[in-house]
Design a protein around this motif. Sequence first.
Motif, PDB file in Angstrom:
ATOM      1  N   UNK A  94      34.904  30.486  26.239  1.00 36.53           N
ATOM      2  CA  UNK A  94      34.550  31.692  27.001  1.00 36.53           C
ATOM      3  C   UNK A  94      33.037  31.928  27.039  1.00 36.53           C
ATOM      4  N   UNK A  95      32.279  30.894  26.762  1.00 33.96           N
ATOM      5  CA  UNK A  95      30.804  31.004  26.729  1.00 33.96           C
ATOM      6  C   UNK A  95      30.208  30.322  27.947  1.00 33.96           C
ATOM      7  N   UNK A  96      29.246  30.982  28.577  1.00 30.91           N
ATOM      8  CA  UNK A  96      28.574  30.416  29.743  1.00 30.91           C
ATOM      9  C   UNK A  96      27.648  29.271  29.345  1.00 30.91           C
ATOM     10  N   UNK A  97      27.293  28.461  30.315  1.00 31.35           N
ATOM     11  CA  UNK A  97      26.300  27.406  30.103  1.00 31.35           C
ATOM     12  C   UNK A  97      24.916  27.969  30.445  1.00 31.35           C
ATOM     13  N   UNK A 107       6.263  30.585  35.275  1.00 30.57           N
ATOM     14  CA  UNK A 107       7.268  31.376  34.580  1.00 30.57           C
ATOM     15  C   UNK A 107       8.494  30.529  34.255  1.00 30.57           C
ATOM     16  N   UNK A 108       9.118  30.870  33.132  1.00 32.87           N
ATOM     17  CA  UNK A 108      10.327  30.157  32.704  1.00 32.87           C
ATOM     18  C   UNK A 108      11.504  31.124  32.692  1.00 32.87           C
ATOM     19  N   UNK A 109      12.649  30.619  33.105  1.00 32.36           N
ATOM     20  CA  UNK A 109      13.855  31.435  33.162  1.00 32.36           C
ATOM     21  C   UNK A 109      15.020  30.681  32.527  1.00 32.36           C
ATOM     22  N   UNK A 110      15.953  31.448  31.992  1.00 29.85           N
ATOM     23  CA  UNK A 110      17.241  30.901  31.581  1.00 29.85           C
ATOM     24  C   UNK A 110      18.271  31.342  32.614  1.00 29.85           C
ATOM     25  N   UNK A 111      18.935  30.365  33.225  1.00 30.97           N
ATOM     26  CA  UNK A 111      19.959  30.646  34.234  1.00 30.97           C
ATOM     27  C   UNK A 111      21.319  30.478  33.571  1.00 30.97           C
ATOM     28  N   UNK A 112      22.136  31.502  33.652  1.00 27.97           N
ATOM     29  CA  UNK A 112      23.469  31.474  33.054  1.00 27.97           C
ATOM     30  C   UNK A 112      24.483  31.080  34.132  1.00 27.97           C
ATOM     31  N   UNK A 113      25.249  30.037  33.817  1.00 23.94           N
ATOM     32  CA  UNK A 113      26.161  29.455  34.803  1.00 23.94           C
ATOM     33  C   UNK A 113      27.596  29.508  34.274  1.00 23.94           C
ATOM     34  N   UNK A 114      28.511  29.898  35.152  1.00 25.91           N
ATOM     35  CA  UNK A 114      29.929  29.852  34.802  1.00 25.91           C
ATOM     36  C   UNK A 114      30.351  28.380  34.728  1.00 25.91           C
TER      37      UNK A 114
END
Length: 206
Positions: A94-97, A107-114
């Motif tokens: 149940x944890x996203x990638x 700039x740096x980003x964390x993208x949360x993916x299903x």
Amino acid sequence: MDNKSKQKSSANIYQIVWRWHFYAGIIFAPFLLILAITGAIYLFKPQIEGVLYEDYYNVIEQGEKLAPSEHIESVLDQFPEAQITSYRPGEERTRSAEVKISLNGGESYTIFVNPYTADIIGKLNEKDRFIDRVEEFHGELMIGTVGDRIVELAACWTLLLVITGLYIWFPKTKKSPFGVIFPRFKKINEFSLGISMQSQGGLGCH
């Protein structure tokens, strides 16, 4: 050297060591307190981020997860100019990638993916990530190279505090464990009690 001279020499050394211990403690204690607090917070990184970013972390299980390449492709479709810097699969069902990207602006980003649908759940600027700010404060006091040098200096002087503290604590006689392992509660004034308890407290910290 007679016994009286030896006692006087020993007393002088004790006073010198005590002064080094005292002034080093006064100067570096605030930095050590900061390191202790931020380090303790960082230990609970998974629990803290799990609460702060619950909407980004949690997904509904839907069969089999897609391949990591599909997650990355989904991110690149939405951010074509981005450079992929890291990928973290969800440890649980149940944890996203997480896909970390770097944009042209720096700039740096964390993208949360299903992980089941490759849909983008959300994005988080690394500058806004709470634990990253704690880590930065822990490592360099959020002032860059100067802060890093201060932290290293405080760590080095901690060794001096330990050595001088052990010297001050170490019993000069073997008559009684009181004042060494246990505080002296009887027949002493408040100042002496404070010194005695500080010795035991310091030993525990060391």
